[in-house]
Design an enzyme around this catalytic site. Structure first.
Site, PDB file in Angstrom:
ATOM      1  N   VAL A 188       0.857  -1.176   0.000  1.00 42.94           N
ATOM      2  CA  VAL A 188       0.000   0.000   0.000  1.00 42.94           C
ATOM      3  C   VAL A 188       0.895   1.228   0.000  1.00 42.94           C
ATOM      4  O   VAL A 188       1.866   1.300   0.770  1.00 42.94           O
ATOM      5  CB  VAL A 188      -0.928   0.029   1.235  1.00 42.94           C
ATOM      6  CG1 VAL A 188      -1.834   1.254   1.202  1.00 42.94           C
ATOM      7  CG2 VAL A 188      -1.748  -1.245   1.316  1.00 42.94           C
ATOM      8  N   CYS A 189       0.586   2.180  -0.883  1.00 43.36           N
ATOM      9  CA  CYS A 189       1.291   3.446  -0.914  1.00 43.36           C
ATOM     10  C   CYS A 189       2.808   3.217  -1.090  1.00 43.36           C
ATOM     11  O   CYS A 189       3.223   2.431  -1.937  1.00 43.36           O
ATOM     12  CB  CYS A 189       0.969   4.227   0.364  1.00 43.36           C
ATOM     13  SG  CYS A 189       1.352   5.982   0.318  1.00 43.36           S
ATOM     14  N   THR A 190       3.643   3.860  -0.278  1.00 45.41           N
ATOM     15  CA  THR A 190       5.094   3.733  -0.430  1.00 45.41           C
ATOM     16  C   THR A 190       5.629   2.395   0.086  1.00 45.41           C
ATOM     17  O   THR A 190       6.843   2.177   0.046  1.00 45.41           O
ATOM     18  CB  THR A 190       5.816   4.885   0.289  1.00 45.41           C
ATOM     19  OG1 THR A 190       5.364   4.949   1.644  1.00 45.41           O
ATOM     20  CG2 THR A 190       5.535   6.208  -0.397  1.00 45.41           C
TER      21      THR A 190
END
Length: 312
Positions: free
Chosen positions: A100-102
């Site tokens: 998720v995300c970074t």
């Protein structure tokens, strides 16, 4: 075989919503959730919350039936070596690997995205492409699925990805029930852009061009030819086309198509636009076939299929 066990990796500086969003989705579907950190120690999130894990990361061994969830968080180029070493050694053993995300940067650092398509938060896509050339970075979609590896964009995109995985495992009805309980939409396809057209494109500096951008957004079914738009900006068509692309980063024709497809997508999702032919007319397309070609170009599927999957 569905991955009905979820192993979530926690670390200091993790983004709390990257953890709790997907975990709430999986929990609602009855998955067994286990959280781990280095040494099993409590971690402090980027927003200052303290999360207490279930166990020690270094003793965890994901395998068949396990979805390994790697959330994003604060990143300053100094990944914890023990964390990336564990991911490098054991991440590939999970039945499904999800970031998720970074968190996608963590997977890339561990070599788990080499040769694969992936995405991450829009603000980190350029960095991922630069630092990890073996990864085929796709900056636009809210999530990308490449075999057993799935990566998502920022924060709420992790919820979209988790819902897609639940739908794959347990069916649309279960995923829809969870989406309703969490008061979120079960409609966003993975290839939906991280931004709306108006956010993704640059805003023109000059007021006449900004006014044209607003006009396009408010009148997707109108005459949006270069000649008509140039007249609104009091410029010649040639000068207008050059100036518009210079200030927004896209040609007028491409910008218009994106706005029209986005408007058509909303009508199909909400179910209030009538049939495909009516939607085509409302969005400035002369025929359903013209709308179909635009949808395939931008979303990879025809409007009828899109409505079937994401309509009410």
């Amino acid at each position: 075989m569905s991955s009905r066990n979820v192993l979530a990796v926690l670390y200091d500086g993790v983004q709390s919503l990257d953890v709790t969003g997907p975990v709430e989705v999986f929990h609602g579907a009855g998955y067994a959730i286990r959280t781990v950190s280095l040494g099993g120690a409590p971690v402090r999130t980027d927003s200052g919350l303290t999360l207490v894990p279930d166990g020690d990361l270094e003793s965890a061994r994901p395998g068949a039936g396990t979805t390994l969830l790697v959330p994003g968080g604060r990143y300053r180029g100094d990944f914890e070596p023990r964390l990336t070493a564990w991911l490098r050694a054991y991440g590939g053993r999970a039945e499904r690997l999800v970031s998720v995300c970074t968190g996608g940067l963590l997977l890339a650092e561990a070599g788990l995205l080499d040769g694969r398509r992936a995405t991450t938060h829009w603000n980190a896509c350029e960095q991922m492409a630069r630092d990890y050339p073996a990864v085929s970075v796709e900056p636009d979609p809210i999530y990308v699925r490449d075999g057993p590896v799935s990566t998502s964009a920022g924060v709420t995109a992790g919820i979209d990805l988790a819902l897609a995985l639940v739908e794959e495992d347990l069916g649309r009805d279960v995923a829809l029930l969870i989406a309703r309980y969490l008061v979120v939409f079960l409609r966003r396809p993975g290839n939906q852009a991280q931004f709306s057209v108006q956010l993704a494109a640059q805003t023109a500096r000059r007021e006449p061009l900004r006014d044209v951008q607003h006009w396009i957004a408010e009148h997707p079914g109108g005459d949006l030819s270069v000649e008509a738009l140039a007249a609104r900006a009091a410029l010649s068509p040639r000068h207008f086309a050059r100036a518009f692309q210079a200030e927004t980063g896209v040609t007028p024709g491409r910008y218009v198509e994106r706005v029209r497809v986005e408007h058509a997508r909303r009508l199909l999702e909400e179910g209030g636009g009538g049939g495909v032919a009516q939607v085509a007319r409302a969005c400035g397309y002369g025929t359903p076939e013209a709308l179909r070609r635009a949808f395939v170009r931008n979303l990879g599927q025809p409007p009828a299929e899109y409505r079937r999957r994401f309509g009410p």
